[in-house]
Design a protein around this motif. Structure first.
Motif, PDB file in Angstrom:
ATOM      1  N   ALA A 190       0.885  -1.101  -0.261  1.00 24.70           N
ATOM      2  CA  ALA A 190      -0.285  -0.048  -0.195  1.00 24.70           C
ATOM      3  C   ALA A 190       0.631   1.028  -0.085  1.00 24.70           C
ATOM      4  O   ALA A 190       0.391   2.183  -0.725  1.00 24.70           O
ATOM      5  N   LEU A 191       2.055   1.139   0.420  1.00 25.47           N
ATOM      6  CA  LEU A 191       3.177   2.075   0.466  1.00 25.47           C
ATOM      7  C   LEU A 191       3.859   2.619  -0.370  1.00 25.47           C
ATOM      8  O   LEU A 191       4.861   3.273  -0.527  1.00 25.47           O
ATOM      9  N   GLY A 192       3.637   1.710  -1.256  1.00 26.17           N
ATOM     10  CA  GLY A 192       4.265   1.564  -2.925  1.00 26.17           C
ATOM     11  C   GLY A 192       5.458   0.569  -2.693  1.00 26.17           C
ATOM     12  O   GLY A 192       6.310   1.963  -3.615  1.00 26.17           O
ATOM     13  N   ALA A 193       6.300   0.181  -2.076  1.00 25.37           N
ATOM     14  CA  ALA A 193       7.436  -0.170  -1.935  1.00 25.37           C
ATOM     15  C   ALA A 193       7.919  -1.281  -3.010  1.00 25.37           C
ATOM     16  O   ALA A 193       7.485  -1.841  -4.029  1.00 25.37           O
ATOM     17  N   LYS A 194       9.281  -0.875  -3.609  1.00 18.76           N
ATOM     18  CA  LYS A 194      10.035  -1.782  -4.289  1.00 18.76           C
ATOM     19  C   LYS A 194      11.231  -2.847  -4.075  1.00 18.76           C
ATOM     20  O   LYS A 194      11.609  -2.287  -2.446  1.00 18.76           O
ATOM     21  N   LEU A 195      11.039  -3.468  -4.551  1.00 16.16           N
ATOM     22  CA  LEU A 195      11.898  -4.779  -4.027  1.00 16.16           C
ATOM     23  C   LEU A 195      13.417  -4.560  -4.708  1.00 16.16           C
ATOM     24  O   LEU A 195      12.717  -4.387  -6.620  1.00 16.16           O
ATOM     25  N   VAL A 196      14.345  -4.877  -4.308  1.00 12.18           N
ATOM     26  CA  VAL A 196      15.640  -4.866  -5.128  1.00 12.18           C
ATOM     27  C   VAL A 196      16.007  -6.330  -5.469  1.00 12.18           C
ATOM     28  O   VAL A 196      16.263  -6.774  -4.517  1.00 12.18           O
ATOM     29  N   LEU A 197      16.179  -6.996  -6.558  1.00  9.49           N
ATOM     30  CA  LEU A 197      17.008  -8.251  -6.731  1.00  9.49           C
ATOM     31  C   LEU A 197      18.125  -8.298  -7.921  1.00  9.49           C
ATOM     32  O   LEU A 197      18.661  -7.273  -8.007  1.00  9.49           O
ATOM     33  N   ARG A 198      19.172  -8.694  -6.779  1.00  6.24           N
ATOM     34  CA  ARG A 198      19.961  -8.665  -7.859  1.00  6.24           C
ATOM     35  C   ARG A 198      20.612  -9.952  -7.326  1.00  6.24           C
ATOM     36  O   ARG A 198      20.764 -10.880  -7.406  1.00  6.24           O
ATOM     37  N   SER A 199      21.687 -10.491  -8.272  1.00  7.43           N
ATOM     38  CA  SER A 199      22.754 -11.412  -8.634  1.00  7.43           C
ATOM     39  C   SER A 199      23.946 -11.217  -9.168  1.00  7.43           C
ATOM     40  O   SER A 199      24.027  -9.641 -10.258  1.00  7.43           O
ATOM     41  N   ALA A 200      24.413 -11.831  -9.419  1.00  9.87           N
ATOM     42  CA  ALA A 200      25.830 -11.701 -10.322  1.00  9.87           C
ATOM     43  C   ALA A 200      25.222 -11.242 -11.585  1.00  9.87           C
ATOM     44  O   ALA A 200      26.388 -10.777 -12.132  1.00  9.87           O
ATOM     45  N   ALA A 201      24.799 -10.959 -12.256  1.00 11.97           N
ATOM     46  CA  ALA A 201      24.242  -9.765 -13.778  1.00 11.97           C
ATOM     47  C   ALA A 201      23.969  -7.962 -13.456  1.00 11.97           C
ATOM     48  O   ALA A 201      24.237  -8.233 -14.559  1.00 11.97           O
ATOM     49  N   GLY A 202      23.759  -8.844 -12.297  1.00  9.07           N
ATOM     50  CA  GLY A 202      23.302  -6.865 -11.991  1.00  9.07           C
ATOM     51  C   GLY A 202      21.841  -7.026 -11.428  1.00  9.07           C
ATOM     52  O   GLY A 202      21.680  -8.071 -10.158  1.00  9.07           O
ATOM     53  N   VAL A 203      21.182  -6.009 -11.410  1.00  6.85           N
ATOM     54  CA  VAL A 203      20.572  -5.476 -10.052  1.00  6.85           C
ATOM     55  C   VAL A 203      18.488  -5.091 -11.247  1.00  6.85           C
ATOM     56  O   VAL A 203      19.133  -4.572 -11.799  1.00  6.85           O
ATOM     57  N   ARG A 204      17.567  -5.850 -10.780  1.00  7.78           N
ATOM     58  CA  ARG A 204      17.165  -5.173 -11.093  1.00  7.78           C
ATOM     59  C   ARG A 204      15.751  -4.309  -9.591  1.00  7.78           C
ATOM     60  O   ARG A 204      15.781  -5.359  -8.714  1.00  7.78           O
ATOM     61  N   MET A 205      14.823  -3.826 -10.136  1.00 10.51           N
ATOM     62  CA  MET A 205      14.021  -3.484  -9.463  1.00 10.51           C
ATOM     63  C   MET A 205      12.178  -3.201  -9.376  1.00 10.51           C
ATOM     64  O   MET A 205      12.027  -2.870 -11.109  1.00 10.51           O
ATOM     65  N   ILE A 206      11.395  -4.219  -9.096  1.00  9.70           N
ATOM     66  CA  ILE A 206      10.309  -4.259  -9.414  1.00  9.70           C
ATOM     67  C   ILE A 206       9.033  -3.693  -8.470  1.00  9.70           C
ATOM     68  O   ILE A 206       9.454  -3.566  -7.097  1.00  9.70           O
TER      69      ILE A 206
END
Ligand SMILES: Cc1cc2nc3c(=O)[nH]c(=O)nc-3n(C[C@H](O)[C@H](O)[C@H](O)COP(=O)(O)OP(=O)(O)OC[C@H]3O[C@@H](n4cnc5c(N)ncnc54)[C@H](O)[C@@H]3O)c2cc1C
Ligand code: FES
Ligand code: FES
Length: 480
Positions: free
Chosen positions: A314-330
């Motif tokens: 509800a607060l609009g949180a974003k998740l940062v996922l990381r791997s050896a290839a880099g970072v993505r945010m969803i």
């Protein structure tokens, strides 16, 4: 080359080389050390009979917290100080610890099975909160069950112990400092492997190299896979020794919480969003579980009833996922695809969550409904955030747990509300749209009908509490 596990047990150095990495701390204490003061009641984090205190080095000082030893794996203790009920007498100079003495004086123990756990919970409380309130005492004991005393004598003992002279836990950090590692810990016994990386990069490499590995954070879910489901976990990668994943930062008005931050650590910052958030977090499991369980683990387990999800979504949180290839945010809600299926690609782990600050024109509340106030899983958990322009709703974010196979936004309700006036008529109409958003399940926690009616009523409660400032409803004592 494989390392040994090094930690301090009641002031003395221990080095372990030959026990399975999934040996629990409780099994170790009772069967290897023969320290049988710590009891096994449930082996799933519910009863508190196994409560011990763990000291961790943080910024040069030792920080002590209570945990459930029944679901904590032994290697997690590497570089830490484990304190059991047997050590209290030593700390108190050979007599009973003031908490133990107060338990005797107040008849706080009958069969005695739960008593060491209660004592350790109270010692942990007094170490961190020297002058506890009645609520602090009750909260610290929410994860301890007693079948004999009816609790009142224990609460009396706690109040008396809090007023008496303190016996502190050891503050000399020298020995603990000498046990700290700056390189990866690799531990292996009979093919079962345990890694404790020190950096997020190292973690990324390990996750790629060991695609079958289980990530272990607080272990409040993973521990039960061993103690209750009797699974053989062959490779574990522990996230708790990575300093970056323990960080909480405030940047550009956002709150960034590392995946390995415990709910106890996150509590203060998250509770500041709203009084209802504070109540929700107090009702999240128990002190022992909150001390171990992490924000990342709560998200990653994908549970439809994880209490962190509705408010964070509800607060609009974003998740940062990381791997050896880099970072993505969803967006956090997009992580949950279907029951048991999350948007986590091979080689990825959750690095952090970013929670936007709450603007002054946002109305926000979160509510948990469960059969019991303390230490219970939600039947329904809800969170509502409306961005207002005067009396008009500019945008809405509403999320529920326990209403679908995943934590889920109420998109139809949100659509209906957007652009409308925040009035009794609007909210009553909006309540009907919940049936378009959810088809709740029936299980031992609640019927489908109960869930739907409760969800509608929670929305109405949100309306009352936000449209009449200062109003706080108490619903049959269920949520403070
Ligand atoms: C007695 C008891 C009461 C509880 N009460 C509540 C409650 O009231 N509300 C609630 O929401 N939950 C509750 N829980 C569930 C649990 O405590 C929480 O979900 C907790 O936050 C899980 O975090 P953890 O660090 O212990 O996870 P772990 O057990 O370490 O891991 C859980 C899952 O997440 C994965 N994982 C961990 N970290 C990462 C990462 N960084 N990236 C990717 N995957 C990762 C693990 O591989 C595993 O699949 C309770 C559990 C117990 C035992
Ligand atoms: S034995 Fe019950 S909480 Fe650990
Ligand atoms: S004294 Fe018997 S369970 Fe508490």
């Amino acid at each position: 080359m494989a390392d040994t596990i090094r930690f301090i047990l009641n002031g003395k150095l221990r080095e372990v080389a030959d026990l399975s990495p999934t040996t629990t701390v409780l099994q170790y204490l009772r069967t290897v050390e023969h320290l049988t003061g710590t009891k096994e009641g449930c082996a799933e984090g519910d009863c508190g009979a196994c409560t011990v205190i763990v000291g961790t080095l943080a910024n040069g000082a030792i920080r002590y917290h209570t945990v459930n030893s029944c679901i904590m794996f032994l290697p997690v203790l590497d570089g830490k100080h484990l304190i059991t009920v047997e050590y209290l007498k030593v700390l108190a100079g050979g007599s009973l610890h003031p908490v133990q003495q107060a338990m005797v004086d107040c008849h706080g123990s009958q069969c005695g099975f739960c008593t060491p756990g209660f004592v350790m919970s109270l010692v942990g409380l007094l170490e961190n909160t020297p002058v506890p309130s009645k609520e602090d005492i009750q909260d610290s004991l929410a994860g301890n069950l007693c079948r004999c005393t009816g609790y009142r004598p224990i609460l009396d003992a706690a109040s008396i112990a809090a007023r008496k002279g303190k016996v502190h836990l050891p503050s000399d950090a020298q020995l603990l400092r000498s046990l700290q590692r700056d390189a990866l810990l690799t531990y292996e016994v009979q093919g079962q492997k345990y890694f404790a990386p020190r950096t997020a990069d190292e973690l990324a490499g390990l996750v790629t190299e060991n695609p079958e590995a289980i990530l272990l954070a607080g272990g409040t879910d993973v521990g039960l896979w061993v103690t209750k489901q009797h699974k053989l976990l062959m490779t574990l990668i522990y996230t708790g020794a990575i300093a970056e994943l323990h960080e909480i930062n405030e940047t550009d008005g956002n709150l960034e919480i590392g995946a390995a931050v415990s709910y106890t650590q996150a509590f203060e910052k998250l509770a500041a969003y709203d009084e209802s958030m504070e109540v929700l977090l107090q009702r999240f499991a128990s002190t022992q579980i909150r001390n171990s369980g992490t924000v990342g683990g709560n998200i990653a387990n994908g549970s439809p009833i994880g209490d962190g999800m509705p408010p964070l979504i509800a607060l609009g949180a974003k998740l940062v996922l990381r791997s050896a290839a880099g970072v993505r945010m969803i967006a956090l809600e997009d992580y949950f695809i279907s029951y048991g299926k999350q948007d986590r690609m091979p080689g990825e782990f959750i690095e952090k969550i970013i929670v936007p600050g709450k603007a002054a024109n946002v109305l926000f509340k979160t509510y948990k409904l469960s059969k019991r106030f303390d230490q219970d899983i939600s039947a329904v958990c809800s969170a509502f955030a409306l961005t207002m322009d005067g009396k008009t709703i500019k945008s809405a974010r509403i999320a529920f747990g326990g209403m679908a196979a995943t934590p889920k936004r109420a998109l139809n309700v949100e659509k209906y509300l957007t652009g409308r006036q925040w009035t009794d008529e609007t909210v009553r109409e909006a309540m009907q749209f919940l049936a378009q958003d959810y088809t709740p399940i029936k299980d031992m926690r609640a019927s489908a009908e109960y869930r739907m009616v409760s969800a509608q009523n929670l929305l109405y409660r949100f309306y009352i509490e936000t449209s009449e400032p200062g109003t706080k409803l108490r619903i049959y004592g269920n949520d403070g």
